[in-house]
Motif scaffolding. Structure first.
Motif, PDB file in Angstrom:
ATOM      1  N   ARG A 363       0.927  -1.132   0.082  1.00  0.00           N
ATOM      2  CA  ARG A 363       0.023   0.010  -0.102  1.00  0.00           C
ATOM      3  C   ARG A 363       0.837   1.101   0.061  1.00  0.00           C
ATOM      4  NH1 ARG A 363      -2.916  -1.202   3.796  1.00  0.00           N
ATOM      5  NH2 ARG A 363      -1.981   0.155   5.809  1.00  0.00           N
ATOM      6  N   VAL A 364       1.920   1.303   0.967  1.00  0.00           N
ATOM      7  CA  VAL A 364       2.799   2.482   0.887  1.00  0.00           C
ATOM      8  C   VAL A 364       3.235   2.713  -0.529  1.00  0.00           C
ATOM      9  CG1 VAL A 364       4.870   3.399   2.088  1.00  0.00           C
ATOM     10  CG2 VAL A 364       3.026   2.290   3.518  1.00  0.00           C
ATOM     11  N   GLU A 365       3.854   1.579  -0.895  1.00  0.00           N
ATOM     12  CA  GLU A 365       4.644   1.732  -2.393  1.00  0.00           C
ATOM     13  C   GLU A 365       3.994   2.218  -3.196  1.00  0.00           C
ATOM     14  OE1 GLU A 365       6.678  -2.251  -2.758  1.00  0.00           O
ATOM     15  OE2 GLU A 365       8.282  -1.378  -1.618  1.00  0.00           O
ATOM     16  N   ASP A 366       2.659   1.553  -3.535  1.00  0.00           N
ATOM     17  CA  ASP A 366       1.505   2.107  -4.590  1.00  0.00           C
ATOM     18  C   ASP A 366       1.433   3.465  -4.311  1.00  0.00           C
ATOM     19  OD1 ASP A 366       1.608  -0.348  -5.350  1.00  0.00           O
ATOM     20  OD2 ASP A 366      -0.246  -1.141  -4.611  1.00  0.00           O
ATOM     21  N   LEU A 367       0.983   4.012  -3.006  1.00  0.00           N
ATOM     22  CA  LEU A 367       0.950   5.459  -2.956  1.00  0.00           C
ATOM     23  C   LEU A 367       2.033   6.335  -3.307  1.00  0.00           C
ATOM     24  CD1 LEU A 367      -1.251   5.270   0.496  1.00  0.00           C
ATOM     25  CD2 LEU A 367      -1.952   5.828  -1.743  1.00  0.00           C
ATOM     26  N   GLU A 368       3.155   5.906  -2.765  1.00  0.00           N
ATOM     27  CA  GLU A 368       4.368   6.608  -3.342  1.00  0.00           C
ATOM     28  C   GLU A 368       4.604   6.613  -4.881  1.00  0.00           C
ATOM     29  OE1 GLU A 368       7.563   5.474   0.487  1.00  0.00           O
ATOM     30  OE2 GLU A 368       7.674   4.420  -1.379  1.00  0.00           O
ATOM     31  N   THR A 369       4.394   5.674  -5.548  1.00  0.00           N
ATOM     32  CA  THR A 369       4.473   5.537  -6.982  1.00  0.00           C
ATOM     33  C   THR A 369       3.350   6.465  -7.671  1.00  0.00           C
ATOM     34  OG1 THR A 369       5.463   3.156  -7.011  1.00  0.00           O
ATOM     35  CG2 THR A 369       4.213   4.196  -9.205  1.00  0.00           C
ATOM     36  N   ALA A 370       2.045   6.368  -7.190  1.00  0.00           N
ATOM     37  CA  ALA A 370       0.967   7.245  -7.553  1.00  0.00           C
ATOM     38  C   ALA A 370       1.274   8.824  -7.417  1.00  0.00           C
ATOM     39  CB  ALA A 370      -0.240   7.023  -6.814  1.00  0.00           C
ATOM     40  N   TYR A 371       1.945   9.095  -6.193  1.00  0.00           N
ATOM     41  CA  TYR A 371       2.188  10.482  -5.855  1.00  0.00           C
ATOM     42  C   TYR A 371       3.333  10.863  -6.836  1.00  0.00           C
ATOM     43  CZ  TYR A 371       3.993  14.760  -3.516  1.00  0.00           C
ATOM     44  OH  TYR A 371       4.075  15.972  -3.097  1.00  0.00           O
ATOM     45  N   GLU A 372       4.387  10.297  -6.972  1.00  0.00           N
ATOM     46  CA  GLU A 372       5.389  10.756  -7.945  1.00  0.00           C
ATOM     47  C   GLU A 372       4.976  10.833  -9.237  1.00  0.00           C
ATOM     48  OE1 GLU A 372       8.155   7.574  -7.757  1.00  0.00           O
ATOM     49  OE2 GLU A 372       8.935   8.174  -5.585  1.00  0.00           O
ATOM     50  N   ASN A 373       3.869   9.800  -9.763  1.00  0.00           N
ATOM     51  CA  ASN A 373       3.608  10.114 -11.423  1.00  0.00           C
ATOM     52  C   ASN A 373       2.587  11.282 -11.282  1.00  0.00           C
ATOM     53  OD1 ASN A 373       4.698   7.728 -11.939  1.00  0.00           O
ATOM     54  ND2 ASN A 373       3.065   6.489 -11.703  1.00  0.00           N
ATOM     55  N   ALA A 374       1.808  11.550 -10.223  1.00  0.00           N
ATOM     56  CA  ALA A 374       1.047  12.737 -10.379  1.00  0.00           C
ATOM     57  C   ALA A 374       1.612  13.871 -10.296  1.00  0.00           C
ATOM     58  CB  ALA A 374       0.025  12.581  -8.944  1.00  0.00           C
ATOM     59  N   SER A 375       2.854  14.170  -9.478  1.00  0.00           N
ATOM     60  CA  SER A 375       3.716  15.394  -9.291  1.00  0.00           C
ATOM     61  C   SER A 375       4.425  15.658 -10.752  1.00  0.00           C
ATOM     62  CB  SER A 375       4.824  15.335  -8.183  1.00  0.00           C
ATOM     63  OG  SER A 375       4.207  14.700  -6.998  1.00  0.00           O
ATOM     64  N   LEU A 376       4.841  14.538 -11.340  1.00  0.00           N
ATOM     65  CA  LEU A 376       5.357  14.760 -12.727  1.00  0.00           C
ATOM     66  C   LEU A 376       4.310  15.151 -13.683  1.00  0.00           C
ATOM     67  CD1 LEU A 376       7.952  11.431 -12.804  1.00  0.00           C
ATOM     68  CD2 LEU A 376       8.744  13.874 -12.401  1.00  0.00           C
ATOM     69  N   ALA A 377       3.263  14.388 -13.727  1.00  0.00           N
ATOM     70  CA  ALA A 377       2.074  14.676 -14.538  1.00  0.00           C
ATOM     71  C   ALA A 377       1.632  16.313 -14.414  1.00  0.00           C
ATOM     72  CB  ALA A 377       0.883  13.709 -14.478  1.00  0.00           C
ATOM     73  N   ALA A 378       1.757  16.892 -13.255  1.00  0.00           N
ATOM     74  CA  ALA A 378       1.088  18.188 -13.098  1.00  0.00           C
ATOM     75  C   ALA A 378       2.199  19.060 -13.385  1.00  0.00           C
ATOM     76  CB  ALA A 378       0.991  18.183 -11.301  1.00  0.00           C
ATOM     77  N   LEU A 379       3.553  18.757 -13.170  1.00  0.00           N
ATOM     78  CA  LEU A 379       4.525  19.617 -13.492  1.00  0.00           C
ATOM     79  C   LEU A 379       4.534  19.822 -15.020  1.00  0.00           C
ATOM     80  CD1 LEU A 379       7.522  18.614 -11.178  1.00  0.00           C
ATOM     81  CD2 LEU A 379       6.204  20.746 -11.371  1.00  0.00           C
ATOM     82  N   GLN A 380       4.482  18.546 -15.854  1.00  0.00           N
ATOM     83  CA  GLN A 380       4.408  18.711 -17.277  1.00  0.00           C
ATOM     84  C   GLN A 380       3.144  19.400 -17.710  1.00  0.00           C
ATOM     85  OE1 GLN A 380       4.801  14.709 -18.761  1.00  0.00           O
ATOM     86  NE2 GLN A 380       4.506  15.210 -20.762  1.00  0.00           N
ATOM     87  N   ALA A 381       2.023  19.062 -17.227  1.00  0.00           N
ATOM     88  CA  ALA A 381       0.889  19.728 -17.606  1.00  0.00           C
ATOM     89  C   ALA A 381       1.010  21.373 -17.642  1.00  0.00           C
ATOM     90  CB  ALA A 381      -0.428  19.145 -16.837  1.00  0.00           C
ATOM     91  N   ALA A 382       1.683  21.806 -16.248  1.00  0.00           N
ATOM     92  CA  ALA A 382       1.934  23.227 -16.491  1.00  0.00           C
ATOM     93  C   ALA A 382       2.807  23.542 -17.154  1.00  0.00           C
ATOM     94  CB  ALA A 382       2.228  23.375 -14.814  1.00  0.00           C
ATOM     95  N   GLU A 383       3.850  22.779 -17.724  1.00  0.00           N
ATOM     96  CA  GLU A 383       4.837  23.399 -18.536  1.00  0.00           C
ATOM     97  C   GLU A 383       4.224  23.356 -19.851  1.00  0.00           C
ATOM     98  OE1 GLU A 383       7.784  24.740 -18.252  1.00  0.00           O
ATOM     99  OE2 GLU A 383       7.600  24.411 -16.131  1.00  0.00           O
ATOM    100  N   GLU A 384       3.422  22.392 -20.376  1.00  0.00           N
ATOM    101  CA  GLU A 384       2.650  22.416 -21.531  1.00  0.00           C
ATOM    102  C   GLU A 384       1.506  23.596 -21.618  1.00  0.00           C
ATOM    103  OE1 GLU A 384       0.965  18.609 -21.939  1.00  0.00           O
ATOM    104  OE2 GLU A 384       2.980  17.630 -22.405  1.00  0.00           O
ATOM    105  N   ALA A 385       0.962  23.775 -20.343  1.00  0.00           N
ATOM    106  CA  ALA A 385      -0.026  24.822 -20.712  1.00  0.00           C
ATOM    107  C   ALA A 385       0.604  26.427 -20.733  1.00  0.00           C
ATOM    108  CB  ALA A 385      -0.645  25.015 -19.374  1.00  0.00           C
ATOM    109  N   ALA A 386       1.746  26.392 -19.993  1.00  0.00           N
ATOM    110  CA  ALA A 386       2.460  27.787 -20.212  1.00  0.00           C
ATOM    111  C   ALA A 386       2.961  27.878 -21.691  1.00  0.00           C
ATOM    112  CB  ALA A 386       3.691  27.736 -19.045  1.00  0.00           C
TER     113      ALA A 386
END
Length: 397
Positions: A363-386
């Motif tokens: 459960r911890v590892e899955d949540l860590e992976t999900a958080y990392e993926n979400a953080s990267l996706a958010a940063l990438q989406a922000a860069e693309e929007a800009a």
């Protein structure tokens, strides 16, 4: 350079396999041997502990293998796109046969393993020494004594200290080598046929039939045979590897020293035109090329040039930039929190993952992976929007 690069990757992977295998085996071992740390989940009406027995290790391993296979397939598809060979002309069979003979001599069975052995032994022993319990760092962690004081001890004393923690350390290292080395040999054996096939085609395209005949004649001589047996292994020779590694810092320094000039040269390049910069004549030419009505392009150009649109796109760009900054700050805060948790974990054995149940660990590892993926996706989406917003903004000086 290709074989040398491969040797670095393969040797690194080979050296790290024991640690990776131990990490993947941890959940199973923890479930059987280690004390299980109780992790309770509070709900409005009850408190219930998730049973570790619900975790299906085989299904989880199968799921992870499928996920990794998908990622590898995607990476291979990208590489195939980079190095597309679909338009290459066919190779004459006789010429290909000569090249295959050449590769049979230059890459005989076991040559890749010999190359890796040239580097693997030293690299593996060094890593095992650093992380296997006898390094200054590991002894400092285990004893709590400052590493400077550990470094002042002679090697014989360090060995005795390490043996007190793990008297079977040498047997364990030997067992790891015994288990891993045959697997590495098998993997390298699997790599040789496709490598020979690929290089045969490359040589057949690069050299004429006469040149390949001359090359095969040389490889049949005593000197040629010696060269064929050693050329690949020599690329992983310690002197060669050391020379290459020592050449890296000056390369990095050159880029750092010339960064101001590179930045200046890049700024002097003409700026990319926007649709708002096009004249009516240019819009007509563009519409003709794209086979569309010029009115569509004119409407887009006029919309971009309108003051209201400029204000809107500016707000979008600023909002996107603010989002990117906020996302980066959130990531930094999360990293700091993780660092604090890591510090706490040193003092609290409950944070030692080997004491967790398999289900809790998953459960911890899955949540860590999900958080990392979400953080990267958010940063990438922000860069693309800009980036999309800036396309609509007028050029800035």
């Amino acid at each position: 350079m290709m074989p040398s690069f491969q040797s670095i990757l393969l040797a690194g992977a080979a050296a790290m396999l024991p640690f990776g295998a131990a990490a993947h085996a941890a959940p199973k071992k923890a479930a059987k041997e280690a004390p299980v740390a109780e992790v309770m989940v509070a709900e409005p009406a009850q408190v219930e502990e998730e049973p570790a027995s619900d975790f299906d290790s085989e299904a989880y391993a199968k799921e992870q293998k499928a996920k990794m296979q998908k990622e590898m397939d995607e990476a291979i598809a990208l590489i195939e796109k980079m190095f597309d060979t679909g338009n290459l002309p066919p190779i004459e069979p006789a010429r290909l046969a000569l090249a295959q003979k050449t590769m049979g001599q230059l890459i005989p069975s076991g040559s890749l393993e010999k190359m890796i052995d040239n580097l693997y032994g030293k690299m593996f022993k060094t890593i095992m020494g650093e992380f296997g319990g006898q390094s200054d760092l590991m002894l400092s962690i285990k004893t709590g004594v400052e590493s400077e004081k550990i470094a002042a001890l002679d090697e014989a004393t360090k060995t005795k200290v390490a043996d007190m923690f793990d008297p079977h350390r040498k047997e364990r290292e030997d067992q790891i080598t015994k288990v891993i080395k045959p697997l590495i040999s098998e993997v390298l054996g699997d790599m040789e046929p496709p490598m020979r096939e690929g290089m045969s085609k490359a040589y057949a395209r690069k050299f004429t039939a006469a040149q390949l005949t001359d090359l095969n004649g040389f490889l049949a001589t005593p000197t040629g045979t010696l060269y064929a047996n050693e050329w690949m292994a020599l690329q992983a020779d310690p002197e060669v590897m050391l020379a290459i590694i020592k050449a890296v810092p000056p390369l990095i320094t050159k880029f750092i020293d010339r960064a101001p000039q590179i930045e200046k040269d890049m700024k002097e390049l003409p700026k990319e035109k926007q649709l708002s910069d096009f004249s009516d004549k240019e819009l007509g030419q563009l519409a003709k090329l794209m086979k569309i009505d010029v009115k569509v392009l004119k409407e887009q150009r006029d919309m971009w040039n309108s003051p209201a649109e400029d204000a809107a796109t500016t707000d979008v760009a600023e909002a996107a930039d603010d989002y990117a900054v906020d996302a980066a700050a959130d990531a930094a805060d999360a990293a700091a929190a993780a660092a604090d948790a890591a510090v706490a974990a040193v003092d609290d054995p409950a944070y030692d993952r080997s004491n967790w149940s398999a289900a809790d660990l998953k459960r911890v590892e899955d949540l860590e992976t999900a958080y990392e993926n979400a953080s990267l996706a958010a940063l990438q989406a922000a860069e693309e929007a800009a980036a999309n917003a800036r396309k609509k903004l007028p050029p800035t000086e």
